[in-house]
Design an enzyme around this catalytic site. Structure first.
Site, PDB file in Angstrom:
ATOM      1  N   GLU A 321      32.643  60.315  59.066  1.00  0.00           N
ATOM      2  CA  GLU A 321      33.178  61.674  59.048  1.00  0.00           C
ATOM      3  C   GLU A 321      32.353  62.572  58.133  1.00  0.00           C
ATOM      4  OE1 GLU A 321      37.962  60.840  59.658  1.00  0.00           O
ATOM      5  OE2 GLU A 321      37.176  61.103  57.634  1.00  0.00           O
ATOM      6  N   CYS A 322      31.902  63.692  58.653  1.00  0.00           N
ATOM      7  CA  CYS A 322      31.242  64.741  57.876  1.00  0.00           C
ATOM      8  C   CYS A 322      30.116  64.162  57.009  1.00  0.00           C
ATOM      9  CB  CYS A 322      32.270  65.511  57.044  1.00  0.00           C
ATOM     10  SG  CYS A 322      31.697  67.132  56.477  1.00  0.00           S
ATOM     11  N   GLY A 323      30.288  64.080  55.698  1.00  0.00           N
ATOM     12  CA  GLY A 323      29.246  63.537  54.841  1.00  0.00           C
ATOM     13  C   GLY A 323      28.869  62.124  55.216  1.00  0.00           C
ATOM     14  N   SER A 416      31.653  62.436  63.556  1.00  0.00           N
ATOM     15  CA  SER A 416      32.036  63.829  63.751  1.00  0.00           C
ATOM     16  C   SER A 416      32.105  64.524  62.395  1.00  0.00           C
ATOM     17  CB  SER A 416      33.402  63.924  64.432  1.00  0.00           C
ATOM     18  OG  SER A 416      33.806  65.277  64.570  1.00  0.00           O
TER      19      SER A 416
END
Length: 441
Positions: A321-323, A416
């Site tokens: 997720e993200c980072g 994502s």
């Protein structure tokens, strides 16, 4: 679970930057030092404020979000906290009436009295007009008092309180003090684990609250109805799920870990920044955080990137997720323009931006989701990922905002920018971590 009355308060403000977090932390720390058990919640999606509030109260801070978790989930979290807490505090998000859902919506849903924090540093009698507007704007919430924050002197504090009606008392006038401020960076407050002087700061805030609070001020008791927090089958029984957790991978909702455990999984945390190897596991979660600030250290880890590649080569599920997703890219360019090689698993390059790239609540239908039952979460990032991968799904924004994040799939990897809230759809989360792509609850 039995119903219980518990003293409770929602701390809000006319706008962001008014001092909600510092006032909430002040109240929490002051009462915790008196020996009371204080439970604090944060309205809406947020990771950084809760880290400070957890240190202030001594207990994990959960999110109350009527979109991500839903009404009954929020009710259950509050009811569980009320069973053994002496005081429940809820920090609002943005301004009291901002957003859909708003802090006011949450207060109305659960009958939480509202304390308004108003930055009085650049006003005098207008303070009363602003407070009165907050009190009268909606009839389904109760404003129980006001805090004048950042007053310039004792006389200034008296002045701003003079225009308040009798049924809207000035609870405290807190002086402006540059030494009692928290540093910030692009995503908000600096993480609590990066602030060695945080406890002294919290004690300073608590001292200021104790000196300023009006004599005789009492919190109101609220009745919280019982509701089970998690009613789910142990679909992940016997499964070991590793979770990266340190300053680079810190954006973790406590409710997500609770959800995995309620599903029967054994949760194993490890710190890539400390050089810890990936534990023996059946699945892996790389949450968001600040890989751009720790890229050099991650590259110096003796086996981290190789461990990730071996995990995926064994066809084991990995949620990034993200980072966590940026960490898997071919490269990551940080805010200073330095390019860092990353794991090289996800095709594409990540680059930090000077301006906010995306912000908003998200709803997305994973392949494992039943029709009409999406996963929910939010997005908030200052980076962009340029990848040739085509998304397998795209999120929608409930408030018609521009942020609508892609979901990528490559083998057993799913990635994502969305920070997913696992309790919004435990069955879909379980199905993915089981690696059974045909499973639908």
């Amino acid at each position: 679970m039995k119903e219980k009355n518990c003293k409770a308060l929602l701390i809000s403000a006319p706008s962001s930057g008014s001092g909600k977090t510092s006032v909430t932390a002040s109240i929490a720390r002051w009462h915790a030092r008196l020996g009371l058990k204080v439970r604090v919640f944060k309205t809406g999606p947020d990771y950084l404020d809760p880290m400070v509030l957890q240190r202030a109260s001594g207990h994990p801070v959960y999110q109350l979000d009527l979109f991500m978790g839903g009404l009954e989930h929020c009710r259950a979290l509050l009811a569980e906290a009320a069973l053994d807490a002496d005081l429940i505090l809820v920090e609002g998000v943005m301004g009291l009436f901002d957003g859909k859902p708003s802090s006011a919506d949450l207060a109305a849903a659960f009958g939480l009295p509202v304390l308004a924090v108003i930055d009085a540093s650049a006003m005098a009698q207008t303070f009363g007009a602003l407070a009165l507007g907050l009190q009268k704007f909606r009839s389904d919430i109760q404003l129980c008092g006001v805090v004048a924050n950042r007053v310039g002197s004792a006389g200034h504090g008296v002045m701003v309180g003079e225009g308040l009606p009798d049924d809207l008392p000035l609870i405290a006038a807190l002086p402006r003090d540059a030494s009692l401020t928290l540093p910030e960076r692009h995503l908000g407050l600096v993480q609590a684990i990066e602030l060695p002087g945080l406890d002294a700061l919290l004690d300073g805030w608590a001292d200021a609250w104790g000196a300023a609070v009006a004599p005789g001020f009492e919190f109101e008791a609220v009745r919280f109805e019982p509701q089970p927090v998690f009613a789910t089958s142990p679909l992940l029984l016997g499964k070991r799920i590793a979770v990266a957790q340190d300053a680079a991978f810190s954006f973790i909702y406590p409710a997500n870990l609770d959800c995995l455990r309620a599903l029967g999984a054994e949760v194993l945390t490890f710190s890539p920044l400390q050089g810890q190897s990936l534990p023996d596991c059946d699945a892996l979660w790389l949450p968001g955080g600040y890989p751009e600030l720790h890229a050099e250290t991650l590259n110096q880890h003796p086996s981290f990137f190789a461990d990730l590649r071996r995990h995926l080569a064994a066809d084991k599920p990995l949620l990034a997720e993200c980072g966590g997703m940026l960490c898997l890219a071919m490269s990551l360019t940080d805010g200073a323009g330095r390019l860092h090689p990353m794991a090289g698993i996800l095709p594409g390059q990540a680059m930090m931006q000077r301006k906010l790239s995306a912000l908003g609540l998200q709803s997305i239908a994973w392949p494992e989701c039943e029709q009409g039952s999406p996963l929910r979460g939010h997005t908030f990032h200052y980076s962009n990922l340029a990848t040739p991968l085509a998304p397998i799904a795209t999120a929608s924004n409930p408030n018609a905002g521009k942020a609508a994040e892609a979901l990528y799939q490559q083998g057993s990897l799913r990635a994502s920018y969305i920070h997913h809230y696992f309790p919004s759809n435990p069955a879909a989360i379980a199905a993915f971590f089981l690696g059974d792509k045909s499973y639908v609850s």
